[in-house]
Scaffold this active site. Structure first.
Site, PDB file in Angstrom:
ATOM      1  N   CYS A 195       7.883  -3.421  -3.297  1.00  0.00           N
ATOM      2  CA  CYS A 195       6.855  -2.164  -3.068  1.00  0.00           C
ATOM      3  C   CYS A 195       7.922  -0.970  -3.156  1.00  0.00           C
ATOM      4  O   CYS A 195       8.807  -0.910  -3.030  1.00  0.00           O
ATOM      5  CB  CYS A 195       6.665  -2.289  -1.383  1.00  0.00           C
ATOM      6  SG  CYS A 195       5.425  -1.124  -0.882  1.00  0.00           S
ATOM      7  N   HIS A 246      -1.963  -6.520  -1.486  1.00  0.00           N
ATOM      8  CA  HIS A 246      -0.966  -5.733  -0.913  1.00  0.00           C
ATOM      9  C   HIS A 246      -1.379  -4.248  -0.887  1.00  0.00           C
ATOM     10  O   HIS A 246      -1.006  -3.570  -0.150  1.00  0.00           O
ATOM     11  CB  HIS A 246       0.276  -5.684  -2.226  1.00  0.00           C
ATOM     12  CG  HIS A 246       1.403  -4.882  -2.092  1.00  0.00           C
ATOM     13  ND1 HIS A 246       2.556  -5.343  -1.782  1.00  0.00           N
ATOM     14  CD2 HIS A 246       1.552  -3.584  -2.258  1.00  0.00           C
ATOM     15  CE1 HIS A 246       3.578  -4.508  -1.617  1.00  0.00           C
ATOM     16  NE2 HIS A 246       2.941  -3.305  -2.053  1.00  0.00           N
ATOM     17  N   GLU A 247      -2.200  -3.762  -2.153  1.00  0.00           N
ATOM     18  CA  GLU A 247      -2.525  -2.319  -1.972  1.00  0.00           C
ATOM     19  C   GLU A 247      -3.790  -2.211  -0.818  1.00  0.00           C
ATOM     20  O   GLU A 247      -3.712  -0.995  -0.298  1.00  0.00           O
ATOM     21  CB  GLU A 247      -3.194  -1.859  -3.384  1.00  0.00           C
ATOM     22  CG  GLU A 247      -2.166  -1.816  -4.405  1.00  0.00           C
ATOM     23  CD  GLU A 247      -0.629  -1.278  -4.096  1.00  0.00           C
ATOM     24  OE1 GLU A 247      -0.791  -0.238  -3.320  1.00  0.00           O
ATOM     25  OE2 GLU A 247       0.167  -1.781  -4.701  1.00  0.00           O
ATOM     26  N   HIS A 280      -2.097  -1.645   2.295  1.00  0.00           N
ATOM     27  CA  HIS A 280      -1.277  -0.162   2.251  1.00  0.00           C
ATOM     28  C   HIS A 280      -2.366   0.750   3.051  1.00  0.00           C
ATOM     29  O   HIS A 280      -1.830   1.314   3.875  1.00  0.00           O
ATOM     30  CB  HIS A 280      -0.990   0.414   1.110  1.00  0.00           C
ATOM     31  CG  HIS A 280       0.419   0.209   0.722  1.00  0.00           C
ATOM     32  ND1 HIS A 280       1.494   0.566   1.390  1.00  0.00           N
ATOM     33  CD2 HIS A 280       0.920  -0.401  -0.600  1.00  0.00           C
ATOM     34  CE1 HIS A 280       2.697   0.226   0.857  1.00  0.00           C
ATOM     35  NE2 HIS A 280       2.381  -0.524  -0.448  1.00  0.00           N
ATOM     36  N   GLN A 286       1.129   6.158  -0.385  1.00  0.00           N
ATOM     37  CA  GLN A 286       2.428   6.025  -0.726  1.00  0.00           C
ATOM     38  C   GLN A 286       2.822   7.502  -1.337  1.00  0.00           C
ATOM     39  O   GLN A 286       3.976   7.742  -1.740  1.00  0.00           O
ATOM     40  CB  GLN A 286       2.650   4.992  -1.801  1.00  0.00           C
ATOM     41  CG  GLN A 286       2.564   3.681  -1.260  1.00  0.00           C
ATOM     42  CD  GLN A 286       2.746   2.571  -1.995  1.00  0.00           C
ATOM     43  OE1 GLN A 286       1.846   1.995  -2.865  1.00  0.00           O
ATOM     44  NE2 GLN A 286       3.969   2.157  -2.381  1.00  0.00           N
TER      45      GLN A 286
END
Length: 177
Positions: free
Chosen positions: A106, A148-149, A152, A61
């Site tokens: 997000c 979630h992470e 990613h 990110q």
């Protein structure tokens, strides 16, 4: 004066990349070196996450294709976990697993939230920034954040898990469509 023991206190907030940036849509490379560069990245990640009012942030990110994420969130009992995970591996309960459906957002799809199903419990095993083994077990928001992470780092954003209409609504709401 900032407390230097607070994660991110010695870091610099960086720009967060948005959905569509290629680095978000491909798997990240394992970290091979633990040292000052990784420590600086982790500090910058915490600083960036806090500056954006997030509860988790993956290295990609920030445009860095490395398997690292940071988080600061609570589990279902309100217990707070603040951690950095390097080369994490997600472990979910065997099917059939209990699911929780909740609002998920997000930092790379800013301002949009959609109901997203996730496993009610999750475990991540990996290393801390010094290379020591770490294991985090989560429920509630912490379980959602761990999933979630890790997603990613595998090149998947939460909107990729949504039905097409919900994904389009989330991306439009973030000004990305």
């Amino acid at each position: 004066m900032a407390d230097e023991r607070q994660p991110g206190a010695g870091g610099e907030a960086r720009l967060i990349v948005h959905y569509g940036d290629p680095v978000l849509h491909r798997p990240c490379a394992p970290v091979e070196e633990f040292g000052p560069d990784l420590a600086k990245l982790v500090e910058d990640m915490f600083a960036s996450m806090y500056a954006a009012n997030g509860v988790g942030l993956a290295a990609n990110q920030l445009g860095i294709g490395s398997r690292v994420f940071v988080l600061d969130c609570e589990d279902a009992d309100g217990e707070r976990t603040v951690a950095a995970l390097v080369n994490p591996v997600l472990v979910l309960p065997e099917p059939p697993r209990e699911l929780m459906v909740g609002s998920e957002g997000c930092l790379s799809v800013p301002g949009s939230f959609e109901e997203t199903p996730r496993a009610a419990t999750a475990v991540v095993e990996g290393f801390d920034p010094a290379g020591r083994p770490i294991r985090i077990e989560g429920t509630g928001t912490l379980a959602r954040c761990l999933q979630h992470e890790t997603d990613h780092l595998d090149g998947t954003l939460y909107v990729d898990r949504l039905p097409r209409k919900a994904r389009n609504r989330a991306l439009a709401g973030a000004g990305l469509r």
